[in-house]
Design a protein around this motif. Structure first.
Motif, mmCIF file in Angstrom:
data_model
loop_
_atom_site.group_PDB
_atom_site.id
_atom_site.type_symbol
_atom_site.label_atom_id
_atom_site.label_comp_id
_atom_site.label_asym_id
_atom_site.label_seq_id
_atom_site.Cartn_x
_atom_site.Cartn_y
_atom_site.Cartn_z
ATOM 1 N N LYS A 174 0.830 -1.207 0.000
ATOM 2 C CA LYS A 174 0.000 0.000 0.000
ATOM 3 C C LYS A 174 0.867 1.262 0.000
ATOM 4 O O LYS A 174 0.580 2.226 -0.717
ATOM 5 C CB LYS A 174 -0.909 0.006 1.230
ATOM 6 N N ALA A 175 1.916 1.255 0.812
ATOM 7 C CA ALA A 175 2.784 2.428 0.927
ATOM 8 C C ALA A 175 3.475 2.728 -0.396
ATOM 9 O O ALA A 175 3.532 3.883 -0.842
ATOM 10 C CB ALA A 175 3.818 2.206 2.030
ATOM 11 N N SER A 178 1.162 4.050 -3.134
ATOM 12 C CA SER A 178 0.662 5.412 -2.916
ATOM 13 C C SER A 178 1.582 6.476 -3.492
ATOM 14 O O SER A 178 1.134 7.557 -3.876
ATOM 15 C CB SER A 178 0.478 5.669 -1.422
ATOM 16 N N LYS A 180 3.496 8.230 -1.792
ATOM 17 C CA LYS A 180 3.591 9.319 -0.817
ATOM 18 C C LYS A 180 4.884 9.243 -0.008
ATOM 19 O O LYS A 180 5.402 8.157 0.252
ATOM 20 C CB LYS A 180 2.387 9.271 0.135
ATOM 21 N N ASP A 237 4.012 14.484 2.527
ATOM 22 C CA ASP A 237 2.625 14.055 2.309
ATOM 23 C C ASP A 237 2.010 13.549 3.614
ATOM 24 O O ASP A 237 0.813 13.697 3.850
ATOM 25 C CB ASP A 237 2.573 12.918 1.278
ATOM 26 N N GLU A 300 -0.103 1.339 8.353
ATOM 27 C CA GLU A 300 -0.997 0.896 7.265
ATOM 28 C C GLU A 300 -2.217 1.805 7.148
ATOM 29 O O GLU A 300 -2.679 2.115 6.044
ATOM 30 C CB GLU A 300 -1.449 -0.548 7.502
ATOM 31 N N PHE A 303 -2.324 4.684 4.758
ATOM 32 C CA PHE A 303 -2.413 4.390 3.318
ATOM 33 C C PHE A 303 -3.691 3.643 2.955
ATOM 34 O O PHE A 303 -3.815 3.096 1.862
ATOM 35 C CB PHE A 303 -1.197 3.564 2.875
ATOM 36 N N THR A 304 -4.625 3.629 3.895
ATOM 37 C CA THR A 304 -5.897 2.951 3.660
ATOM 38 C C THR A 304 -6.992 3.979 3.412
ATOM 39 O O THR A 304 -7.150 4.920 4.200
ATOM 40 C CB THR A 304 -6.285 2.086 4.884
ATOM 41 N N ASP A 305 -7.720 3.815 2.315
ATOM 42 C CA ASP A 305 -8.796 4.745 1.996
ATOM 43 C C ASP A 305 -9.845 4.715 3.092
ATOM 44 O O ASP A 305 -10.315 3.650 3.503
ATOM 45 C CB ASP A 305 -9.457 4.371 0.661
#
Length: 307
Positions: A174-175, A178, A180, A237, A300, A303-305
């Motif tokens: 996820k990171a 992204s 970011k 970010d 985590e 980076f989670t919507d």
């Protein structure tokens, strides 16, 4: 004839007795930054000065008699605050006489107590947990497996490591997806320090794959002291913040130290991405089964919507 039968029976029985005695005396060889030590298997009495190891012992479901520093004990470890557990003071100011009177079979320490390694080694075998290891994730998993072996529950330790590995992979994916960049900060009574790869909070970048907003942060135990101007210029970010004052039970001079005009100009502030990490986990403990999973999940979450 009677002598022959007695000798025959002894030949059958004594090997079993010898094995039992051997099991009782069995040790495991462990290597740490100060050397090699023989650790007893299934120790009955353990003095634990490292909270990460304390939580792992609890999660592995073993029940030795325990002595530990109860002052500033993280709330998630409150089950160890009872009178059945011997109080050693704090992780920095612990009572050696109490440890000696407790008569431990094993002592577990971290870097905070390593200056007392020789003195403690005169009481019982001492294992030193390297909380500042470059490969923090690898060190943590090694320690979990070691404690699993010491307490005779290697399968529980292996399962815990497997779950951690899965969480790490998920967070890393996820990171990296992204794109970011993040800055990790420690706030302490109004002062701010930055930590990067290879530091005490390097897990964020080194194990979880989060890109650094500044790749040139100086590595040191106390991080690199920075200004609000630096944070604004860097414009990360995401900001991950650990409040040391809260961790050690003090009120910060400015509890909203990152809530100011300069920091509020950053993308992190504008996008609600200043993440306040659990200070007890990140500063006081870390490296145990509970804290490591919590640390990973906090990263985590950034980076989670959130829908």
């Amino acid at each position: 004839m009677r002598t022959t039968i007695t000798a025959f029976l002894a030949a059958l029985i004594l090997p079993g007795l010898s094995m039992a005695a051997a099991d009782e005396a069995k040790t495991i060889t462990a290597t740490h930054t100060l050397g090699t030590v023989e650790l007893p298997v299934n120790p009955k009495r353990v003095a634990v000065l490292d909270y990460g190891s304390l939580e792992t012992i609890g999660e592995l479901g073993v029940t030795p008699a325990l002595a530990l520093p109860k002052k500033f004990l993280p709330p998630y470890l409150s089950k160890f605050s009872g009178e059945q557990y011997t109080d050693l003071g704090t992780v920095k100011e612990f009572n050696i006489e109490t440890i000696n009177a407790f008569k431990p079979d094993l002592i577990i320490i971290s870097g905070r107590q390593q200056d007392y390694y020789q003195k403690l080694s005169s009481i019982a075998p001492v294992y030193l947990v390297d909380t500042l290891a470059k490969d923090q994730l690898g060190e943590a998993k090694k320690n979990i497996r070691l404690l699993g072996d010491v307490f005779g529950v290697p399968e529980k330790a292996a399962e815990a490591v497997k779950n951690i590995d899965e969480a790490v992979t998920r967070t890393k994916d996820k990171a990296q997806a992204s794109g970011k960049k993040a800055l990790v900060l420690l706030t302490n009574d109004g002062k701010v320090s930055a930590y990067g790869s290879g530091s005490r909070f390097g897990l964020v970048h080194d194990a979880l794959g989060v890109a650094q907003a500044d790749k040139n942060i100086k590595v040191g135990v106390h991080g690199q002291q920075v200004t609000y101007e630096y944070i604004a210029m860097l414009n990360p970010d995401i900001i991950f913040a650990v409040d040391r004052s809260v961790a050690i039970g003090r009120s910060a001079k400015n509890p909203n130290v990152l809530n100011n005009v300069l920091v509020n100009k950053t993308k992190a502030a504008k996008n609600g991405a200043i993440i306040l990490l659990d200070p007890q986990v990140w500063y006081l403990s870390g490296g145990g089964i509970i804290s490591l999973n919590k640390m990973i999940s906090e990263v985590e979450a950034a980076f989670t919507d959130k829908k």
